[in-house]
Design an enzyme around this catalytic site. Structure first.
Site, PDB file in Angstrom:
ATOM      1  N   THR A 379       0.844  -1.200   0.000  1.00  0.00           N
ATOM      2  CA  THR A 379       0.000   0.000   0.000  1.00  0.00           C
ATOM      3  C   THR A 379       0.877   1.246   0.000  1.00  0.00           C
ATOM      4  O   THR A 379       2.064   1.170   0.265  1.00  0.00           O
ATOM      5  CB  THR A 379      -0.910  -0.040   1.259  1.00  0.00           C
ATOM      6  OG1 THR A 379      -1.761  -1.153   1.164  1.00  0.00           O
ATOM      7  CG2 THR A 379      -1.764   1.193   1.418  1.00  0.00           C
ATOM      8  N   GLY A 466      -0.878  -2.835   6.278  1.00  0.00           N
ATOM      9  CA  GLY A 466      -1.936  -3.782   6.666  1.00  0.00           C
ATOM     10  C   GLY A 466      -2.578  -3.313   7.962  1.00  0.00           C
ATOM     11  O   GLY A 466      -2.677  -2.105   8.203  1.00  0.00           O
TER      12      GLY A 466
HETATM   13  N1  GLU Z   1      -5.171  -4.226   2.084  1.00  0.00           N
HETATM   14  C1  GLU Z   1      -4.903  -3.553   3.329  1.00  0.00           C
HETATM   15  C2  GLU Z   1      -6.076  -2.740   3.772  1.00  0.00           C
HETATM   16  O1  GLU Z   1      -6.775  -2.238   2.966  1.00  0.00           O
HETATM   17  C3  GLU Z   1      -3.743  -2.636   3.247  1.00  0.00           C
HETATM   18  C4  GLU Z   1      -2.504  -3.348   3.020  1.00  0.00           C
HETATM   19  C5  GLU Z   1      -1.308  -2.517   3.380  1.00  0.00           C
HETATM   20  O2  GLU Z   1      -1.412  -1.529   4.059  1.00  0.00           O
HETATM   21  O3  GLU Z   1      -0.203  -2.812   2.986  1.00  0.00           O
HETATM   22  O4  GLU Z   1      -6.266  -2.572   4.924  1.00  0.00           O
END
Ligand code: GLU
Length: 560
Positions: A379, A466
């Site tokens: 992200t 995440g």
């Molecule tokens: N897919 C995760 C979310 O939307 C984010 C992943 C990340 O921050 O690397 O919470």
């Protein structure tokens, strides 16, 4: 000087940018994850573009230079403050499950949840990308420069080629299973068969063509026609985990404007992204539960701060795993979760001397079972303020490193659907974040804007990571508000991450010295060698804007 800092400085000098590390910018500023993206955004701000315009230009460049984190094939959340109209709003460009999704889509033949990494690559995990629709919606309301202009920097760079970044080169080596996937191999292998290295110049003519199409045809050119067809073909014919996404799924996607969630911390108003992200609610819960403790107990990376923060974090994560999901499918009790009385009561569960162990969720009328934890990270966050004081905090994602490890038209497709709970029911009760057709998986992304007592802009921030996004963002706010740290110091601060399990302390930092005392307080302390935050922060000061960019990534904060 670290080699990495030197490389970053040379890179900035080649781009013709004067880095103002620690400098003050009275007019505008952008902090983002890669110098090429920052340059594109800064040029747009210099042309009189709005913060939304700059975000679009920077994000298109990120699709090219930071494909492992975000881009056209993914989703995003954008929180916006318009000081002229005194409007605070947010845009939801979260990926949606296709109509073919089922609650058990991530269970194996025996009805057991599949191994996470096994479900990521291919087509099944790909959600209908939301980024382009969201940016178009935000641009219609808050854009100043023509849409097509915002694509020019990324198109020029994709045609000319850009050097592979330190981070991308490192990630490809850290995850050899990803580097071996056919699309990844095709894109990141040198003619001699070796994996690309930092500094190798790569062109992406396919992406340049897709960007031209979207520049000329708007979001419609992404959600219908050849680009949509390319996405569907790749998802349906993925060699591993083919998925059921159709052209209709893409054509039906809609970005949504939503009311942000807000709360108070030491007389500051903190506003962030609401459901389908858990990020905003969880950050606000942590801060509210810490409020009763004096500032002196919350000085960055002291024993009392790590302990109190970890306890508040445990309580917030227990609620997060139980009460949150897509608000179009689940009635998330947002008001109850943020109610002052509820959070005061939850805060009283914190014993200042010892760890409470696993926290239980609060007792709210809600009939869902907690989901098991399992999220990953890929992200990117950017924070921007333009000449008129309009503020954008945007976090964009493809979920894991290089998303589903599958490309269409030169960009990577997300694996956001693995953010759903693989287990749809527990003990006969449904999980709020179970997959369903059209549903958006729960996120932790927390693009956040803070205001002073008079409602003036103070801080814009956010991070990848995440679920650890939640502690990264909340810790930075506490460090800036209680510890009076500048953005750069806050972004560089050593991380302690407690998500209602073990307590992770960033290795080889000042936190090492606290490990023994924390163990004695009852924590299961683990050293963490790979904290992948990517905080990008802009703060208002009397002299002008001051920025900070996480030294763990390749980003920079620049302004005039
Ligand atoms: N897919 C995760 C979310 O939307 C984010 C992943 C990340 O921050 O690397 O919470």
């Amino acid at each position: 000087m670290k080699l990495r800092t030197l490389v970053a400085m040379i890179c900035l000098a080649l781009l013709g940018l004067q880095a103002r590390a620690g400098g003050v910018a009275p007019h505008h500023m952008i902090a983002a994850a890669n110098p090429y993206a920052v340059k594109a955004g800064l040029d747009i701000l210099r042309q009189g573009g709005s913060a939304v315009d700059a975000a679009i230009a920077a994000e298109m460049v990120l699709t090219l230079v930071e494909p492992e984190s975000s881009g056209l094939g993914g989703g995003a959340f954008l929180v916006l403050w318009d000081p002229a109209k005194k409007v605070l709003t947010s845009f939801d460009g979260r990926e949606a499950a296709p109509a073919s999704a089922t609650p058990g889509m991530f269970l194996d033949a025996a009805g057991q949840p599949r191994k996470h990494f096994d479900a990521v690559p291919g087509g099944l995990s790909v959600g209908v990308p939301g980024l382009v629709a969201m940016l178009e919606l935000a641009h219609k309301k808050y854009g100043r420069l023509p849409w097509a202009t915002l694509f020019e920097p990324a198109i020029a760079l994709a045609d000319k080629g850009v050097p592979v970044s330190h981070k991308l080169a490192t990630e490809l080596r850290r995850y050899p299973q990803i580097a071996a996937m056919p699309d990844v191999k095709r894109m990141f292998t040198r003619p001699d068969g070796a994996l690309v290295a930092e500094g190798d110049v790569l062109k992406n003519p396919e992406l340049a063509n897709a960007l031209r199409r979207i520049a000329n045809g708007g979001a419609q050119a992404f959600y219908t026609g050849p680009i949509a067809q390319a996405i569907v073909d790749k998802v349906q014919h993925a060699p591993k985990n083919p998925g059921g996404m159709t052209l209709a799924d893409l054509a039906n996607y809609r970005a949504v404007e939503r009311k942000p969630v807000c709360g108070l911390y030491r007389a500051r108003r903190i506003c962030s992204m609401g459901p389908p992200s858990s990020g905003g609610i969880s950050v606000l819960q942590i801060l509210a539960m810490l409020q009763r403790f004096p500032e002196s107990k919350l000085q960055p990376n002291t024993l009392s701060e790590v302990h109190l923060f970890s306890q508040a974090s445990r309580l917030a994560f227990a609620d997060r795993m139980t009460y949150m999901g897509d608000p179009a499918f689940v009635r998330v009790p947002v008001r109850a979760l943020l109610a002052t009385r509820y959070l005061r009561k939850r805060s009283l569960l914190i014993d200042p001397t010892r760890d409470m162990g696993e926290a239980m969720p609060g007792a709210l009328p809600f009939h869902f079972a907690p989901q098991p934890p399992h999220e990953l990270h890929g992200t990117s966050h950017m924070s921007i303020v333009d000449d008129r004081g309009e503020v954008v905090a945007m976090t964009a994602t493809v979920e894991f490193i290089l998303g589903a490890e599958t490309t269409a038209d030169g960009f990577f497709l997300n694996n956001e659907l693995t953010d759903f709970s693989f287990v749809p029911t527990r003990d006969g009760q449904p999980v709020a974040n179970a997959p369903a057709p059209g549903k958006r998986p729960l996120s932790a992304m927390a693009p956040t804007i803070a205001f002073d007592q008079k409602g003036h802009f103070l801080i814009a921030l956010g991070s990848p990571g995440g679920p650890a996004i939640i502690p990264y963002v909340a810790e930075s706010l506490v460090a800036m508000i209680d510890g009076h740290l500048y953005p750069q110091a806050a972004a560089a601060l050593a991380h302690h991450v407690e998500m209602n399990g073990p307590l992770f302390l960033e290795k080889d930092t000042t936190l090492d010295a606290l490990a023994q005392q924390l163990s004695a307080m009852g924590y299961d302390v683990r050293p963490a060698s790979n904290e992948m935050s990517g905080l990008n922060i802009v703060e208002w000061t009397k002299e002008g804007y001051v920025g900070g960019s996480d030294p763990r990534r390749d980003g920079v904060a620049l302004g005039d």
